[in-house]
Design an enzyme around this catalytic site. Sequence first.
Site, PDB file in Angstrom:
ATOM      1  N   GLN A  94      -3.366  57.501 -31.037  1.00  0.00           N
ATOM      2  CA  GLN A  94      -3.192  58.226 -29.771  1.00  0.00           C
ATOM      3  C   GLN A  94      -2.633  57.270 -28.727  1.00  0.00           C
ATOM      4  OE1 GLN A  94      -6.991  60.818 -29.037  1.00  0.00           O
ATOM      5  NE2 GLN A  94      -7.570  59.144 -30.377  1.00  0.00           N
ATOM      6  N   ASN A  95      -2.584  55.979 -29.068  1.00  0.00           N
ATOM      7  CA  ASN A  95      -2.150  54.974 -28.094  1.00  0.00           C
ATOM      8  C   ASN A  95      -0.637  54.990 -27.931  1.00  0.00           C
ATOM      9  OD1 ASN A  95      -4.821  54.363 -28.055  1.00  0.00           O
ATOM     10  ND2 ASN A  95      -4.640  52.444 -29.189  1.00  0.00           N
ATOM     11  N   VAL A  96      -0.201  54.746 -26.712  1.00  0.00           N
ATOM     12  CA  VAL A  96       1.242  54.754 -26.441  1.00  0.00           C
ATOM     13  C   VAL A  96       1.806  53.330 -26.411  1.00  0.00           C
ATOM     14  CG1 VAL A  96       1.226  57.001 -25.312  1.00  0.00           C
ATOM     15  CG2 VAL A  96       0.791  54.961 -23.935  1.00  0.00           C
ATOM     16  N   HIS A 112       0.822  60.738 -29.471  1.00  0.00           N
ATOM     17  CA  HIS A 112       0.938  60.954 -28.018  1.00  0.00           C
ATOM     18  C   HIS A 112       2.172  60.264 -27.426  1.00  0.00           C
ATOM     19  CE1 HIS A 112      -3.642  61.983 -27.484  1.00  0.00           C
ATOM     20  NE2 HIS A 112      -2.946  62.952 -28.050  1.00  0.00           N
ATOM     21  N   CYS A 123      17.822  67.707 -22.233  1.00  0.00           N
ATOM     22  CA  CYS A 123      18.390  67.998 -23.563  1.00  0.00           C
ATOM     23  C   CYS A 123      17.532  67.497 -24.725  1.00  0.00           C
ATOM     24  CB  CYS A 123      19.804  67.420 -23.678  1.00  0.00           C
ATOM     25  SG  CYS A 123      19.848  65.623 -23.941  1.00  0.00           S
ATOM     26  N   GLY A 178     -12.277  53.473 -31.989  1.00  0.00           N
ATOM     27  CA  GLY A 178     -12.076  53.281 -30.548  1.00  0.00           C
ATOM     28  C   GLY A 178     -11.550  54.496 -29.815  1.00  0.00           C
TER      29      GLY A 178
HETATM   30  P1  OAD Z   1     -11.016  56.920 -24.107  1.00  0.00           P
HETATM   31  O1  OAD Z   1     -10.862  56.046 -22.920  1.00  0.00           O
HETATM   32  O2  OAD Z   1     -11.405  58.331 -23.893  1.00  0.00           O
HETATM   33  O3  OAD Z   1     -12.098  56.273 -25.098  1.00  0.00           O
HETATM   34  C1  OAD Z   1     -12.067  54.907 -25.424  1.00  0.00           C
HETATM   35  C2  OAD Z   1     -13.097  54.641 -26.511  1.00  0.00           C
HETATM   36  O4  OAD Z   1     -12.976  53.269 -26.894  1.00  0.00           O
HETATM   37  C3  OAD Z   1     -14.538  54.863 -26.073  1.00  0.00           C
HETATM   38  O5  OAD Z   1     -15.231  55.555 -27.118  1.00  0.00           O
HETATM   39  C4  OAD Z   1     -15.103  53.438 -25.934  1.00  0.00           C
HETATM   40  O6  OAD Z   1     -16.484  53.338 -26.247  1.00  0.00           O
HETATM   41  C5  OAD Z   1     -14.268  52.702 -26.957  1.00  0.00           C
HETATM   42  N1  OAD Z   1     -14.086  51.248 -26.695  1.00  0.00           N
HETATM   43  C6  OAD Z   1     -13.957  50.597 -25.517  1.00  0.00           C
HETATM   44  N2  OAD Z   1     -13.786  49.275 -25.710  1.00  0.00           N
HETATM   45  C7  OAD Z   1     -13.828  49.077 -27.062  1.00  0.00           C
HETATM   46  C8  OAD Z   1     -13.729  47.932 -27.919  1.00  0.00           C
HETATM   47  N3  OAD Z   1     -13.546  46.699 -27.428  1.00  0.00           N
HETATM   48  N4  OAD Z   1     -13.827  48.117 -29.256  1.00  0.00           N
HETATM   49  C9  OAD Z   1     -14.007  49.366 -29.772  1.00  0.00           C
HETATM   50  N5  OAD Z   1     -14.108  50.483 -29.035  1.00  0.00           N
HETATM   51  C10 OAD Z   1     -14.018  50.345 -27.692  1.00  0.00           C
HETATM   52  O7  OAD Z   1      -9.651  56.792 -24.957  1.00  0.00           O
HETATM   53  P2  OAD Z   1      -9.086  57.750 -26.105  1.00  0.00           P
HETATM   54  O8  OAD Z   1     -10.190  58.382 -26.871  1.00  0.00           O
HETATM   55  O9  OAD Z   1      -8.080  56.974 -26.847  1.00  0.00           O
HETATM   56  O10 OAD Z   1      -3.966  60.872 -23.863  1.00  0.00           O
HETATM   57  O11 OAD Z   1      -8.359  58.855 -25.248  1.00  0.00           O
HETATM   58  C11 OAD Z   1      -7.657  59.885 -25.903  1.00  0.00           C
HETATM   59  C12 OAD Z   1      -6.504  60.335 -25.062  1.00  0.00           C
HETATM   60  O12 OAD Z   1      -6.967  60.649 -23.743  1.00  0.00           O
HETATM   61  C13 OAD Z   1      -5.440  59.267 -24.811  1.00  0.00           C
HETATM   62  O13 OAD Z   1      -4.514  59.156 -25.871  1.00  0.00           O
HETATM   63  C14 OAD Z   1      -4.781  59.736 -23.557  1.00  0.00           C
HETATM   64  C15 OAD Z   1      -6.021  60.118 -22.772  1.00  0.00           C
HETATM   65  O14 OAD Z   1      -5.867  61.051 -21.798  1.00  0.00           O
HETATM   66  C16 OAD Z   1      -2.889  61.137 -23.096  1.00  0.00           C
HETATM   67  O15 OAD Z   1      -2.563  60.459 -22.129  1.00  0.00           O
HETATM   68  C17 OAD Z   1      -2.142  62.352 -23.549  1.00  0.00           C
END
Ligand code: OAD
Length: 240
Positions: A94-96, A112, A123, A178
């Site tokens: 999901q990371n950009v 994403h 276009c 993560g």
């Molecule tokens: P979140 O910020 O929602 O969640 C981050 C997760 O990483 C949490 O569960 C933390 O506990 C965990 N975390 C933090 N530090 C860590 C570490 N050092 N090691 C392991 N885990 C760790 O991020 P996402 O779930 O990726 O979408 O968010 C999903 C989507 O929401 C993103 O792709 C983005 C956002 O809105 C868009 O922008 C479309």
Amino acid sequence: MTISTYAERIVILTGAGLSAESGLGTFRDKDGLWTRYDLNEVATPEGFARNPVLVHEFYNARRANCLDARPNAAHDALARLQHSRPSHVTLITQNVDDLLERAGAPAVIHMHGQLTRALCAACGYRWNAPRAMDHAAPCPACNAPATRPDIVWFGEMPYHMERIDTALQAADLFVAIGTSGNVYPAAGFVQEAAAHGAQTLELNLEPSATVSLFDAARFGRASRIVADWVAEILGAPPPR
Ligand code: OAD
């Protein structure tokens, strides 16, 4: 439940926690991006229509952070795993950012989108993003001044969903790393994989919103728990 260290087809979903130790902020943790920015203003098509300058400022800053960041031990481990079995390890992120690629992962599915790519809103043409993107910059294909980041915003369809569904349905092991389990469709992948017979494992700093849907979970920093898990998998002999 004990998760087998031998799995033929492994599907891995990563989230912002994978890149946290590389210095890239997560979204929903304390001090996360969505505690400092209104996602409706910077991560929706409507926000972009209202204020493209603000949206470009937001993603230009994230692109600059990403260019300055380096892959950590968790990216390195996942790249090693995919290298070892390219046709049997599917990496969905999901990371950009491009830290998995820079660690050497041969095939990353960016559901994403990517900070390193630009998209013409007129276009649909895509090209490599400049370091600082400008809404008025003309599209190289159609010349329209409609440049946007090639990022999937809320309300838009994530990329590569057919390919992802096929991989989830064939998976023997699904691992989420993560990610907080708050954003669909990614948060539903665990159920889809399990419904088709996969074992499921969460690797996260803290339990996600969907942790109860997994067969097993391990908690800690990605640089340690992902590296340990990959070492177990790579050391595992095939079953007799
Ligand atoms: P979140 O910020 O929602 O969640 C981050 C997760 O990483 C949490 O569960 C933390 O506990 C965990 N975390 C933090 N530090 C860590 C570490 N050092 N090691 C392991 N885990 C760790 O991020 P996402 O779930 O990726 O979408 O968010 C999903 C989507 O929401 C993103 O792709 C983005 C956002 O809105 C868009 O922008 C479309």
